[in-house]
Design an enzyme around this catalytic site. Structure first.
Site, PDB file in Angstrom:
ATOM      1  N   LYS A  40     -25.073  66.732  70.426  1.00  0.00           N
ATOM      2  CA  LYS A  40     -24.429  66.151  71.604  1.00  0.00           C
ATOM      3  C   LYS A  40     -23.608  67.186  72.352  1.00  0.00           C
ATOM      4  O   LYS A  40     -23.532  67.152  73.572  1.00  0.00           O
ATOM      5  CB  LYS A  40     -23.487  65.021  71.173  1.00  0.00           C
ATOM      6  CG  LYS A  40     -24.179  63.709  70.919  1.00  0.00           C
ATOM      7  CD  LYS A  40     -23.116  62.647  70.678  1.00  0.00           C
ATOM      8  CE  LYS A  40     -23.676  61.531  69.827  1.00  0.00           C
ATOM      9  NZ  LYS A  40     -22.608  60.693  69.251  1.00  0.00           N
TER      10      LYS A  40
ATOM     11  N   ARG B 174     -32.286  64.001  59.085  1.00  0.00           N
ATOM     12  CA  ARG B 174     -32.287  63.770  60.518  1.00  0.00           C
ATOM     13  C   ARG B 174     -33.546  64.346  61.153  1.00  0.00           C
ATOM     14  O   ARG B 174     -34.220  65.195  60.591  1.00  0.00           O
ATOM     15  CB  ARG B 174     -31.040  64.361  61.162  1.00  0.00           C
ATOM     16  CG  ARG B 174     -30.920  65.868  61.036  1.00  0.00           C
ATOM     17  CD  ARG B 174     -29.720  66.408  61.809  1.00  0.00           C
ATOM     18  NE  ARG B 174     -28.513  65.639  61.577  1.00  0.00           N
ATOM     19  CZ  ARG B 174     -27.835  65.009  62.544  1.00  0.00           C
ATOM     20  NH1 ARG B 174     -28.243  65.053  63.787  1.00  0.00           N
ATOM     21  NH2 ARG B 174     -26.739  64.348  62.271  1.00  0.00           N
TER      22      ARG B 174
ATOM     23  N   GLU C 207     -21.363  56.686  67.789  1.00  0.00           N
ATOM     24  CA  GLU C 207     -20.053  56.972  68.345  1.00  0.00           C
ATOM     25  C   GLU C 207     -20.238  57.039  69.861  1.00  0.00           C
ATOM     26  O   GLU C 207     -21.117  57.763  70.335  1.00  0.00           O
ATOM     27  CB  GLU C 207     -19.560  58.328  67.810  1.00  0.00           C
ATOM     28  CG  GLU C 207     -18.134  58.603  68.157  1.00  0.00           C
ATOM     29  CD  GLU C 207     -17.645  59.941  67.586  1.00  0.00           C
ATOM     30  OE1 GLU C 207     -16.647  60.444  68.115  1.00  0.00           O
ATOM     31  OE2 GLU C 207     -18.264  60.471  66.640  1.00  0.00           O
TER      32      GLU C 207
HETATM   33  P1  ATP Z   1     -21.676  63.353  66.271  1.00  0.00           P
HETATM   34  O1  ATP Z   1     -21.700  64.795  65.973  1.00  0.00           O
HETATM   35  O2  ATP Z   1     -21.009  63.020  67.548  1.00  0.00           O
HETATM   36  O3  ATP Z   1     -21.262  62.475  65.122  1.00  0.00           O
HETATM   37  P2  ATP Z   1     -24.233  62.132  65.906  1.00  0.00           P
HETATM   38  O4  ATP Z   1     -25.505  62.615  66.465  1.00  0.00           O
HETATM   39  O5  ATP Z   1     -24.065  62.014  64.450  1.00  0.00           O
HETATM   40  O6  ATP Z   1     -23.185  63.059  66.554  1.00  0.00           O
HETATM   41  P3  ATP Z   1     -23.538  59.350  66.100  1.00  0.00           P
HETATM   42  O7  ATP Z   1     -23.235  58.572  67.301  1.00  0.00           O
HETATM   43  O8  ATP Z   1     -22.495  59.433  65.052  1.00  0.00           O
HETATM   44  O9  ATP Z   1     -23.919  60.781  66.605  1.00  0.00           O
HETATM   45  O10 ATP Z   1     -24.901  58.859  65.479  1.00  0.00           O
HETATM   46  C1  ATP Z   1     -25.222  57.507  65.277  1.00  0.00           C
HETATM   47  C2  ATP Z   1     -26.250  57.387  64.194  1.00  0.00           C
HETATM   48  O11 ATP Z   1     -27.428  58.107  64.514  1.00  0.00           O
HETATM   49  C3  ATP Z   1     -25.743  57.940  62.880  1.00  0.00           C
HETATM   50  O12 ATP Z   1     -26.078  57.036  61.854  1.00  0.00           O
HETATM   51  C4  ATP Z   1     -26.466  59.234  62.737  1.00  0.00           C
HETATM   52  O13 ATP Z   1     -26.636  59.546  61.389  1.00  0.00           O
HETATM   53  C5  ATP Z   1     -27.793  58.958  63.448  1.00  0.00           C
HETATM   54  N1  ATP Z   1     -28.375  60.195  63.962  1.00  0.00           N
HETATM   55  C6  ATP Z   1     -27.790  61.101  64.751  1.00  0.00           C
HETATM   56  N2  ATP Z   1     -28.611  62.146  65.000  1.00  0.00           N
HETATM   57  C7  ATP Z   1     -29.769  61.884  64.344  1.00  0.00           C
HETATM   58  C8  ATP Z   1     -31.007  62.581  64.194  1.00  0.00           C
HETATM   59  N3  ATP Z   1     -31.233  63.762  64.773  1.00  0.00           N
HETATM   60  N4  ATP Z   1     -31.973  62.004  63.440  1.00  0.00           N
HETATM   61  C9  ATP Z   1     -31.753  60.815  62.863  1.00  0.00           C
HETATM   62  N5  ATP Z   1     -30.621  60.121  62.950  1.00  0.00           N
HETATM   63  C10 ATP Z   1     -29.623  60.635  63.681  1.00  0.00           C
HETATM   64 MG    MG Z   2     -21.953  61.035  63.673  1.00  0.00          MG
END
Ligand code: ATP
Ligand code: MG
Length: 570
Positions: A272, A262, A37
């Site tokens: 974030k 994660r 995102e």
């Molecule tokens: P938000 O709370 O804004 O959704 P987010 O960290 O999930 O935060 P995204 O941009 O939606 O952000 O994440 C993009 C991809 O990265 C998604 O597939 C998410 O599952 C993965 N991702 C995010 N944080 C982690 C993490 N700590 N470890 C592994 N994968 C992650």
């Molecule tokens: Mg997300």
């Protein structure tokens, strides 16, 4: 530069893909996607997801898309989109011509929503957001049906079209899937598919005032792109039945969602929201501050893409949440830098040394090895003269036992040069040592092939006349406790910021060649640590150096003592 696949430990997602290839489930295709995102900079957790998605595609001869999940018009910014693309490329991955935006699918999603309405599987609901929450029930109690649930198809079609046309204010109506208000899975209790939001979108402008919710957009986007394995983090496990429900009801191509744990890292926050707070409140300089766990921060800190990919491979992929030791990430980095970093000499806290029997005005060019791990990196010349700098720490007037550095009457070797002996010290009025007087032994020049006398200590040094003065920034961990975001009697994560995460040295003395150091070059300051040239604040001929990591590798020790154990933080 793919990671060494043959040595990669297998994990459950790799096994699922292998099995699907064996049974021909997706016609032998592997097609993944990374779906950020654009509401922040990518961090090391995202790197795990990027390495997994792009890495698996690479490994099985498949494809991986970059798809911006830009369904939320208010939070998203161009700056984030740009930085995300830069970071994915820097990590070494390529989406080729497959750059997509969920907003590209708004039209298709709208048509599919109408299809569901026509099937009696979606309805326009006039409950407010708060009422919807109240009606939803809890894990132990079933929800209540909305009074608008049984509207006719005609009425739903009419209202939905008028929602799209902008007739209704924000939040006044939603489109909801008609599933089951008594489902034990809360995600299936008539989830919202669209909300009304009169907001300008960074790509579609003012064309839309209804925006799809994540669950409605995501699976359908995967389907449109022909994704085979839709890999996401564990919090989406309970959303999978909804992911499947939409695709089944629409009777369209159906990818498989797979969830993994994660990445959590010690001494780090990864949310974030928290990262944004650190930037906005000025606890760090910017998203790419070298102390941030963002990919751009790690890059500025001197991390290599290879070390991050190696780390992602080593931590593996699991179904259970765990906390990985930051020392492992640093270990992967040292492992890589050890092979590629240029050894150089730099004195951070200078103490003047005068060699009394060395002729004034004379300069010798000595040979120094650039990297003992890699002879192909060659040698360089460094100037030696009568007045030098050594580290203040490397001299003690009154040395403790087993102190093998310089002290009155004692000898040490100067790296690549001679053995010197301390014959006197000079102090200022306060009694502080400002100069050390030495003699050198001309018979002990390094690399001359003569049988050498041995001394216990070897010091790094820089010739005073030739030294290049530069700003050096000593970065350390941003937090002083292993789990800053963990709830500590209600203390917020910012209470655990490390006050010494940045110590700036204004005029370190460096060997002269470093004047021309460039960002993207990696250095080891001998006996001190790994350093890089700051990509933002350096100028041609005036580099600023960032400490990447000190030399001491705590993880290597852990690995040695825990013989037989896997090098993981679990
Ligand atoms: P938000 O709370 O804004 O959704 P987010 O960290 O999930 O935060 P995204 O941009 O939606 O952000 O994440 C993009 C991809 O990265 C998604 O597939 C998410 O599952 C993965 N991702 C995010 N944080 C982690 C993490 N700590 N470890 C592994 N994968 C992650
Ligand atoms: Mg997300």
């Amino acid at each position: 530069m793919p990671v060494n696949e043959s040595s990669a430990p297998s994990h459950f997602i790799r096994n699922i893909i292998k099995e699907d290839l064996r049974t021909g489930k997706f016609g032998g295709r592997v097609h993944t996607r990374f779906p950020p995102e654009p509401n922040g900079y990518l961090h090391i957790g995202h790197a795990k997801s990027i390495c997994l998605n792009f890495g698996l595609a690479e490994e099985f001869g498949g494809k991986c898309n970059l798809r911006f999940d830009d369904t939320n018009p208010v939070k998203e910014e161009e700056e984030y989109t740009r930085s995300i693309m830069e970071d994915v490329r820097w990590l070494g991955f390529d989406w080729e011509d497959r750059l997509y935006f969920a907003s590209d699918y708004f039209e298709q999603l709208y048509r599919w929503a109408i299809e569901l309405i026509k099937k009696g599987k979606a309805y326009v609901c006039d409950l407010s957001a708060e009422q919807i929450r109240e009606y939803r029930g809890t894990l132990t109690e079933p929800g209540k049906e909305s009074p608008y649930r049984n509207r006719s198809v005609e009425e739903n079609l009419d209202l939905f079209e008028r929602m799209k046309a902008g007739e209704f204010p924000d939040g006044s109506r939603t489109l909801r899937a008609k599933i089951d208000m008594a489902s034990p899975n809360l995600n299936l209790r008539d989830p919202v598919m669209y909300r009304i939001l009169h907001a300008t979108h960074h790509r579609t402008g003012d064309k839309w005032c209804i925006y799809p919710m994540y669950d409605w957009a995501h699976g359908q986007s995967d389907s449109i792109e022909g994704i085979t394995h839709s890999i996401c983090t564990l919090e989406f496990e309970d959303h999978r039945p909804l992911y499947d429900w939409f695709l089944d009801e629409l009777e369209v191509y159906h990818p498989q969602q797979i969830e993994f744990a994660r990445l959590n890292l010690t001494y780090t926050v990864m949310s974030k929201r928290m990262l944004l707070e650190l930037v906005q409140e000025g606890h760090v300089e910017s998203w790419d501050d070298p102390r941030m766990p963002t990919i751009s921060g790690l890059r500025r800190r001197g991390y290599t893409p290879e070390s991050i990919r190696d780390f992602a491979e080593r931590i593996g992929v699991a179904k259970k949440e765990s906390m990985i030791d930051l020392a492992l990430l640093e270990h992967c980095l040292r492992d890589d830098l050890n092979k590629r970093a240029h050894r150089v000499m730099a004195v951070l806290h200078p103490l003047k040394v005068v060699i009394e029997n060395y002729p004034e005005g004379e300069v010798e060019e000595l040979d120094a090895v650039n990297n003992p791990e890699d002879p192909s990196m060659g040698t360089r010349k460094i100037p030696f003269s009568r007045v030098l700098y050594i580290e203040q720490d490397d001299f003690r007037e009154d040395p403790p036992r087993k102190y093998f550095r310089l002290s009155p009457g004692k000898e040490v070797r100067l790296r690549y040069a001679y053995i010197i002996k301390c014959v006197d010290v000079v102090k200022d009025e306060q009694g502080k040592i400002v100069e050390v007087r030495c003699t050198y032994d001309p018979e002990t020049k390094s690399g001359t092939g003569k049988t050498q006398r041995r001394v216990k200590g070897t010091l790094h040094w820089v010739s005073a006349r030739h030294a290049f003065e530069a700003e050096v920034r000593l970065y350390d961990r941003l937090f002083s406790v292993p789990d800053p975001a963990g709830d500590k009697e209600g203390k917020g994560f910012k209470e655990f910021l490390n006050p010494e995460s940045l110590v700036t040295i204004n005029s370190a003395k460096l060997e002269p060649g470093l004047k021309y150091a460039k960002p993207d070059e990696y250095y080891q300051f001998e006996r001190i640590g790994y350093f890089c040239v700051d990509g933002k604040d350096s100028k041609d001929g005036a580099p600023v150096f960032n400490r990447t990591v000190p030399l001491r590798d705590t993880w290597a020790k852990i690995e040695k003592t825990a013989a037989g154990k896997q090098p993981r933080g679990v």
